[in-house]
Motif scaffolding. Structure first.
Motif, PDB file in Angstrom:
ATOM      1  N   VAL A   1       0.825  -1.210   0.000  1.00  0.00           N
ATOM      2  CA  VAL A   1       0.000   0.000   0.000  1.00  0.00           C
ATOM      3  C   VAL A   1       0.861   1.262   0.000  1.00  0.00           C
ATOM      4  N   TYR A   2       0.547   2.182  -0.917  1.00  0.00           N
ATOM      5  CA  TYR A   2       1.118   3.525  -0.922  1.00  0.00           C
ATOM      6  C   TYR A   2      -0.023   4.497  -0.656  1.00  0.00           C
TER       7      TYR A   2
ATOM      8  N   GLY B   1      -5.969   9.123  -0.598  1.00  0.00           N
ATOM      9  CA  GLY B   1      -5.963   8.243  -1.749  1.00  0.00           C
ATOM     10  C   GLY B   1      -4.970   7.125  -1.491  1.00  0.00           C
ATOM     11  N   ALA B   2      -4.923   6.155  -2.398  1.00  0.00           N
ATOM     12  CA  ALA B   2      -3.989   5.037  -2.217  1.00  0.00           C
ATOM     13  C   ALA B   2      -3.729   4.346  -3.539  1.00  0.00           C
TER      14      ALA B   2
ATOM     15  N   GLU C   1       6.373  -7.384  -6.179  1.00  0.00           N
ATOM     16  CA  GLU C   1       7.311  -7.305  -7.300  1.00  0.00           C
ATOM     17  C   GLU C   1       7.354  -5.903  -7.899  1.00  0.00           C
ATOM     18  N   ILE C   2       6.204  -5.324  -8.150  1.00  0.00           N
ATOM     19  CA  ILE C   2       6.154  -3.971  -8.713  1.00  0.00           C
ATOM     20  C   ILE C   2       6.676  -2.960  -7.702  1.00  0.00           C
ATOM     21  N   ALA C   3       6.339  -3.164  -6.430  1.00  0.00           N
ATOM     22  CA  ALA C   3       6.818  -2.262  -5.381  1.00  0.00           C
ATOM     23  C   ALA C   3       8.336  -2.279  -5.294  1.00  0.00           C
TER      24      ALA C   3
ATOM     25  N   HIS D   1      10.953   7.708  -2.736  1.00  0.00           N
ATOM     26  CA  HIS D   1       9.666   8.380  -2.897  1.00  0.00           C
ATOM     27  C   HIS D   1       9.179   8.747  -1.506  1.00  0.00           C
ATOM     28  N   PHE D   2       8.840  10.017  -1.312  1.00  0.00           N
ATOM     29  CA  PHE D   2       8.400  10.450   0.010  1.00  0.00           C
ATOM     30  C   PHE D   2       7.187  11.355  -0.127  1.00  0.00           C
ATOM     31  N   ASN D   3       6.195  11.134   0.713  1.00  0.00           N
ATOM     32  CA  ASN D   3       4.963  11.916   0.713  1.00  0.00           C
ATOM     33  C   ASN D   3       4.721  12.413   2.129  1.00  0.00           C
ATOM     34  N   THR D   4       4.828  13.714   2.323  1.00  0.00           N
ATOM     35  CA  THR D   4       4.722  14.288   3.673  1.00  0.00           C
ATOM     36  C   THR D   4       3.416  13.922   4.352  1.00  0.00           C
ATOM     37  N   PHE D   5       2.303  14.018   3.625  1.00  0.00           N
ATOM     38  CA  PHE D   5       1.002  13.808   4.243  1.00  0.00           C
ATOM     39  C   PHE D   5       0.417  12.425   3.990  1.00  0.00           C
ATOM     40  N   GLY D   6       1.014  11.640   3.102  1.00  0.00           N
ATOM     41  CA  GLY D   6       0.494  10.297   2.842  1.00  0.00           C
ATOM     42  C   GLY D   6       0.600   9.430   4.090  1.00  0.00           C
ATOM     43  N   GLY D   7      -0.524   8.911   4.551  1.00  0.00           N
ATOM     44  CA  GLY D   7      -0.517   8.116   5.774  1.00  0.00           C
ATOM     45  C   GLY D   7      -0.616   8.966   7.027  1.00  0.00           C
ATOM     46  N   ASN D   8      -1.086  10.189   6.886  1.00  0.00           N
ATOM     47  CA  ASN D   8      -1.316  11.051   8.048  1.00  0.00           C
ATOM     48  C   ASN D   8      -2.123  10.302   9.110  1.00  0.00           C
TER      49      ASN D   8
END
Length: 517
Positions: free
Chosen positions: A170-171, A365-366, A372-374, A382-389
């Motif tokens: 999960v991203y 979103g996700a 394998e793809i990950a 890859h970094f997302n400041t708010f992803g997974g808040n």
């Protein structure tokens, strides 16, 4: 078709072919205008209005900014696009929401059948989701995923449990556009290929990259964007060159006739032929990905022949591409028969993108993909400041709990099927209702000049009906390449009673238009 009775002292009968029902005197009964029963300032004669189902929730009194001041600010300080997308000639000034209901600043109540563009999944301000947000806000508003905190991991494990193997990585992002943008990048890195195929009429986002995936002139700008994206013919069995009477997985089929034997679909063969033509003429021999919504959302709830995606996935994979299911609108039980829209096509994609209903309106979103793809994507940072808040994860986790505990997927199936079946009766009744389609509470009603030509109903006629429906107390959406389709995608907590009210309103609004025409 529908009998409508006036509001009487202590008793309101709204009708839909059911027996009238008496309500307790304590019930707050609102007419379509949202006013209480004793008020009579309506656009239509009192007895001419379908009666709105009761709601015991009492909104707070609005004491905020005036409507005039809001519009001044909207014009002066909000970006011009805000005015461009404002629905209705007389805008709706929303103040408060509760489950399937919205109230404006004047206290009028509306049945929300658009859910903020298919985004409010389990209900406005759902008590359980609200409580989860409040609890997390008191504990931790924000940290980033460079640290290890429980809400992130609890949610990722829970979300992954709803997807089939091998879709387990999960991203987390902040929107559907961002999720699709990320999926494009991952597909290109993993395959080493560049070209991506989508359907005409699709909408996958408005970022510079996803604008290429999107195939609708209204969302395009005259600049280079989305390089490497190719649009193929949408297998639309109502408006397209080929269709039939049992092509799609829907309780309602098209009005088009065909002589196909059971289990065989001539339309599907022709549309797959068009996809093969795209491979032969418009892209290299190797591609990166194929993006497809299980049912088109902004495109107007367009459905494909039953086996189309299964055959399309096979063709894409033969050319080295990944298959990506955009579940931004169809996910989380909205189609009723399945939790994910792709499951109704009997396929397993390589990536699933999601947003909107994931957080019941909380920005989230996700992307979910395979290990394998990950692994291919992990070669860089890859970094997302708010992803997974933390707050987003707490909200999204409670949404999954509510869907399971309150049976919202089953509500989508049963109420949605009933609604489509009844809407099909209006299609048979009115020449301008060309098609009714969808699954669960992902519904489209395509309006036409006439059934023979299937040409879109003119924009001014769509606006007239759209406004009329709103004035009688129901909010719906519009979509389709030509804006010819009414979109019905409510919170998944609506009742059969609500459906009956909308049917009466919709019937009345079309009748009003036809009388004038």
């Amino acid at each position: 078709m529908y009998k409508v009775l006036p509001c009487l002292s202590g008793r309101c009968a709204f009708l839909t072919g059911q027996q009238s029902r008496s309500w307790p005197t304590w019930a707050k009964l609102h007419l379509a205008s949202g006013a209480l029963c004793q008020k009579s300032a309506f656009k239509y004669p009192h007895t001419d209005l379908p009666e709105m189902p009761p709601c015991q929730f009492i909104p707070e009194e609005y004491k905020g900014m005036s409507k005039e001041r809001m519009m001044e600010i909207r014009k002066q300080n909000c970006n011009p696009m805000t005015m461009k997308v404002t629905s209705y000639k007389n805008p709706v000034f929303i103040h408060q929401g509760h489950m399937q209901w919205l109230w404006d600043v004047d206290g009028r109540r509306y049945l929300d059948l658009f859910a903020g563009v298919a985004t409010v999944s389990v209900g406005h301000c759902h008590p359980k989701v609200t409580a989860a947000a409040e609890q997390q806000l008191k504990k931790l508003w924000h940290t980033t995923n460079i640290y290890v905190y429980p809400t992130l991991h609890e949610y990722c494990e829970k979300l992954a449990s709803y997807l089939p193997d091998p879709l387990k990585v999960v991203y987390l992002t902040n929107s559907g556009s961002e999720a699709n943008d990320l999926a494009m990048l991952m597909a290109r890195l993993h395959t080493g290929n560049y070209d991506i195929i989508t359907f005409r009429g699709s909408y996958h986002g408005g970022s510079p990259q996803t604008m290429g995936l999107t195939s609708n002139a209204a969302y395009k700008y005259p600049i280079a964007n989305g390089l490497g994206c190719t649009n193929t013919m949408c297998p639309d069995v109502f408006r397209g060159p080929w269709g039939g009477s049992h092509c799609r997985d829907s309780p309602v089929q098209t009005i088009r006739e065909c002589s196909c034997a059971e289990g065989h679909c001539m339309a599907n063969e022709h549309y797959i032929g068009q996809l093969k033509e795209t491979f032969a003429t418009s892209v290299p021999s190797r591609v990166a990905a194929f993006f497809g919504e299980p049912i088109q959302g902004v495109g107007g709830a367009v459905q494909y022949p039953k086996n189309y995606l299964k055959e399309a996935y096979k063709l894409v994979r033969e050319r080295g591409g990944l298959c990506i299911a955009d579940e931004v609108q169809t996910g989380f039980g909205r189609t009723g028969s399945h939790f994910w829209g792709f499951q109704g096509h009997d396929v397993v994609p390589d990536m699933v993108t999601m947003a909107k209903g994931i957080g019941n309106g909380f920005p989230m979103g996700a992307v979910v993909t395979t290990p394998e793809i990950a692994a291919s994507f992990a070669k860089g940072v890859h970094f997302n400041t708010f992803g997974g808040n933390p707050v987003a994860c707490a909200v999204a986790s409670s949404v999954l709990d509510v869907i399971r505990e309150e049976g919202t997927q089953q509500i989508s199936l049963h109420v949605g099927t009933y609604l489509m079946t009844e809407l099909a009766k209006l299609r048979d009744k009115y020449e301008i209702v060309g098609d009714v389609r969808g699954k669960g509470l992902m519904i489209g009603v395509e309006m036409v000049k006439d059934k023979a030509s299937r040409e879109p109903l003119p924009a001014e006629a769509m606006v007239e009906i759209f406004e009329d429906v709103k004035d009688m107390g129901v909010l719906i959406g519009k979509g389709g390449v030509y804006g010819q389709t009414f979109r019905i995608k409510p919170p998944m907590c609506i009742t059969k009673e609500d459906a009956d009210f909308f049917l009466a309103v919709f019937n009345k609004s079309i009748h009003n238009y036809m009388e004038k025409r």
